[in-house]
Design a protein around this motif. Structure first.
Motif, PDB file in Angstrom:
ATOM      1  N   ASP A  94       0.841  -1.198   0.000  1.00 54.54           N
ATOM      2  CA  ASP A  94       0.000   0.000   0.000  1.00 54.54           C
ATOM      3  C   ASP A  94       0.870   1.240   0.000  1.00 54.54           C
ATOM      4  N   GLY A  95       0.481   2.218  -0.786  1.00 56.97           N
ATOM      5  CA  GLY A  95       1.211   3.469  -0.847  1.00 56.97           C
ATOM      6  C   GLY A  95       0.486   4.583  -0.113  1.00 56.97           C
ATOM      7  N   VAL A  96       1.180   5.681   0.104  1.00 57.38           N
ATOM      8  CA  VAL A  96       0.597   6.825   0.814  1.00 57.38           C
ATOM      9  C   VAL A  96       0.686   8.107  -0.016  1.00 57.38           C
ATOM     10  N   ALA A 139      -4.576   0.595  -6.285  1.00 58.25           N
ATOM     11  CA  ALA A 139      -4.666   1.882  -5.595  1.00 58.25           C
ATOM     12  C   ALA A 139      -5.886   1.853  -4.682  1.00 58.25           C
ATOM     13  N   ARG A 140      -5.927   2.795  -3.714  1.00 63.59           N
ATOM     14  CA  ARG A 140      -7.051   2.915  -2.777  1.00 63.59           C
ATOM     15  C   ARG A 140      -7.652   4.307  -2.902  1.00 63.59           C
ATOM     16  N   PRO A 141      -8.972   4.435  -2.777  1.00 59.39           N
ATOM     17  CA  PRO A 141      -9.583   5.769  -2.849  1.00 59.39           C
ATOM     18  C   PRO A 141      -9.030   6.681  -1.758  1.00 59.39           C
ATOM     19  N   ALA A 142      -8.870   7.939  -2.096  1.00 60.77           N
ATOM     20  CA  ALA A 142      -8.374   8.933  -1.140  1.00 60.77           C
ATOM     21  C   ALA A 142      -9.420  10.018  -0.943  1.00 60.77           C
ATOM     22  N   PHE A 195      -3.690  12.915   3.864  1.00 58.45           N
ATOM     23  CA  PHE A 195      -3.032  11.866   4.636  1.00 58.45           C
ATOM     24  C   PHE A 195      -3.956  10.659   4.755  1.00 58.45           C
ATOM     25  N   PRO A 196      -3.419   9.437   4.683  1.00 61.12           N
ATOM     26  CA  PRO A 196      -4.253   8.257   4.917  1.00 61.12           C
ATOM     27  C   PRO A 196      -4.669   8.191   6.380  1.00 61.12           C
ATOM     28  N   PRO A 197      -5.668   7.374   6.698  1.00 60.53           N
ATOM     29  CA  PRO A 197      -6.142   7.289   8.088  1.00 60.53           C
ATOM     30  C   PRO A 197      -5.077   6.872   9.086  1.00 60.53           C
ATOM     31  N   THR A 198      -4.016   6.173   8.643  1.00 62.93           N
ATOM     32  CA  THR A 198      -2.965   5.744   9.562  1.00 62.93           C
ATOM     33  C   THR A 198      -2.065   6.879  10.020  1.00 62.93           C
ATOM     34  N   HIS A 199      -2.108   8.029   9.342  1.00 63.01           N
ATOM     35  CA  HIS A 199      -1.309   9.194   9.734  1.00 63.01           C
ATOM     36  C   HIS A 199      -1.913   9.817  10.989  1.00 63.01           C
TER      37      HIS A 199
END
Length: 531
Positions: free
Chosen positions: A276-278, A319-322, A326-330
């Protein structure tokens, strides 16, 4: 500099229900046939020894190896190899010590103390506090035109009273201040002498530059063991794959279409890794333009884009929807709602300003000339055509395209923010005081509430309260849509089987080169020649 301009063919409004699937199927055979022809026309090279240069092929080479000035992703990734920084980041993107540890003596006075690691420059001199002071003073000098100057403008002074200590005094409190100090340190004597770091870098990082014989080829050496590396720019993804399979290069990272990735997974001589990318992809708008400056237009575009179709058929799940930068893990991220696909809603937004299928709104979309980005642009073009937006696509070589974005010469464009770690990106990209050259608010977005939230968050000592303030900023950005969020693309690394030890980073940096090695000579191979 050559500039190519093309208008992609318009899609009929009564055409395929799934333009993304059509785009993939229409080109899949072409891509694989091209790869087969390129490979079949060649013969494998002779074996190379284990200590031969390890070669990484990139879509584009770095442009500037001075960390004070570099802005493109390739340059910043290579600079991470050449220079050490005062701080690094943990998995939640919070700062941790690298060259130095720190303490806040007062809310506006930070003292950094250098450690022992990474203290020798590639020219043999020792890194001291004087080098840190000189680096940051040079960035703060208005004559330097450093893009980091705006973020670091809160520094009132930087000085050293001891060889191992650096004191930063701030104009105002900022609890996240250490996180802004991720810039490579340069030797003070060379700064004072006007050394050209952009082409001849001197840092204390794990690599040093050996040679830069041509713009698209850099030769590096890993300092701990003398292992040579070559970073080679190869714009065409099919050619990069050909070179990998022939053994002309050893590694590829990112910038490959899903079809090519799938093709490589079926090849025994290479290994494909994915995570997974950020990095945040988005559409950006010129808010001073009469059309894209209207919120109705941006809302219509956001509602017209079918992310699920694009991710399923074009990215093939890569890819994942944004929704947020920042992703939720940030630590400052959250599960914000992704703008929903709503064609009827998009038409309603356009109808408010007198546009629709019978009176289409005409816009110009700028992108790079990368084949996959052009396919993506064509899919977005088709989805917008279905609601009454006639999108003209103009593609350019990377330098011209990015230059236009930096100069504000666009209505809308597609780009990706790479390596985002700290919420100072909100000030840098969205604060009304951060329009170029004082920041990257290239679309001229202005919102007094956002400015106040950013300014308040910057001085908030409690991390949880600060995180919530930045979440409020992101919610307002989602309402105003100076950016339309798209997705976080996966990171992909491909290497020959005899290459091991690379660790793929979520932000796509090249730090994995510190441990990668060729564990056996390249085996002799015979590839049948094409008749």
């Amino acid at each position: 500099m050559n500039r190519s301009m093309s208008r992609a063919p318009a899609r009929d409004r009564a055409g395929p229900a799934n333009p993304a699937a059509c785009a993939v199927r229409g080109r899949l055979g072409v891509v694989l046939v091209l790869v087969s022809l390129l490979i079949g026309a060649c013969t494998a090279p002779d074996p190379e020894p284990v200590d031969a240069p390890l070669r990484l092929a990139l879509i584009s080479p770095p442009r500037n190896l001075d960390p004070r000035l570099a802005t493109d992703a390739a340059s910043e990734r290579v600079n991470r190899l050449l220079y050490r920084r005062l701080i690094e980041f943990d998995e939640r993107s919070l700062p941790v010590p690298s060259l130095a540890s720190w303490e806040a003596l007062t809310p506006t006075h930070y003292r950094f103390t250098l450690g022992e690691e990474g203290r020798v420059f590639s020219d043999g001199t020792r890194l001291t506090a004087a080098d840190v002071v000189a680096t940051y003073r040079s960035i703060l000098d208005p004559a330097s035109l450093s893009p980091h100057r705006a973020t670091l403008s809160l520094i009132a002074s930087v000085q050293s009273e001891a060889p191992e200590q650096i004191d930063f005094h701030l104009d105002a409190p900022d609890p996240l201040f250490p996180a802004y100090l991720g810039i490579g340190i340069l030797p003070a004597a060379r700064i004072e002498a006007g050394h050209g770091f952009a082409r001849a870098p001197i840092g204390s990082g794990p690599f040093r530059l050996i040679d830069w014989p041509e713009p698209a080829r850099l030769r590096l050496e890993r300092r701990r063991d003398g292992q040579p590396f070559e970073l080679i720019g190869v714009r065409d993804p099919n050619v990069r794959v050909m070179k990998l399979l022939r053994g002309e290069v050893d590694m590829l990272q990112n910038d490959l279409s899903p079809e090519l990735i799938g093709y490589l997974r079926r090849r025994d001589e290479v290994r494909v890794e994915r995570r997974d990318g950020v990095n945040y992809s988005y559409l950006g708008f010129n808010l001073e333009d009469p059309s894209t400056g209207r919120n109705e237009v941006r809302q219509a575009i956001a509602a017209a884009i079918d992310r699920d179709a694009i991710l399923a058929y074009l990215f093939q799940g890569g890819a994942r929807p944004a929704a947020g930068l920042f992703p939720p893990t940030h630590w400052a991220g959250a599960d914000f709602e992704v703008p929903p696909h709503d064609p009827a809603g998009a038409q309603a937004w356009l109808a408010r300003i007198g546009h629709g299928p019978e009176n289409p709104l005409r816009l110009i979309y700028k992108t790079s000339s990368d084949p996959f980005r052009l396919r993506l642009a064509a899919v977005i073009q088709a989805q917008l055509a279905a609601v009454g937006i006639d999108l003209e696509i103009r593609s350019y070589d990377w330098g011209t395209f990015f230059g236009d974005v930096q100069a504000g010469r666009f209505q809308l464009y597609g780009l990706t923010w790479v390596g985002l770690r700290t919420p100072d990106i909100f000030r840098y990209a969205f604060h009304s005081a951060a329009t170029p050259p004082d920041g990257a608010n290239r679309g001229r977005y202005r919102n007094d509430q956002v400015d106040r939230l950013i300014d308040t968050a910057r001085q908030e000592p409690d991390l949880e309260i600060q995180a919530e303030l930045y979440r409020q900023v992101q919610r307002q950005i989602l309402r105003d849509l100076p950016y339309i969020p798209l997705w976080y693309e996966d990171q992909v690394f491909v290497a020959r089987r005899e290459v091991e030890g690379y660790r793929l980073a979520a932000d796509g940096n090249y730090d994995g080169l510190e441990r990668v090695a060729r564990t056996a000579p390249i085996a002799a191979r015979t590839i049948a020649s094409r008749d």
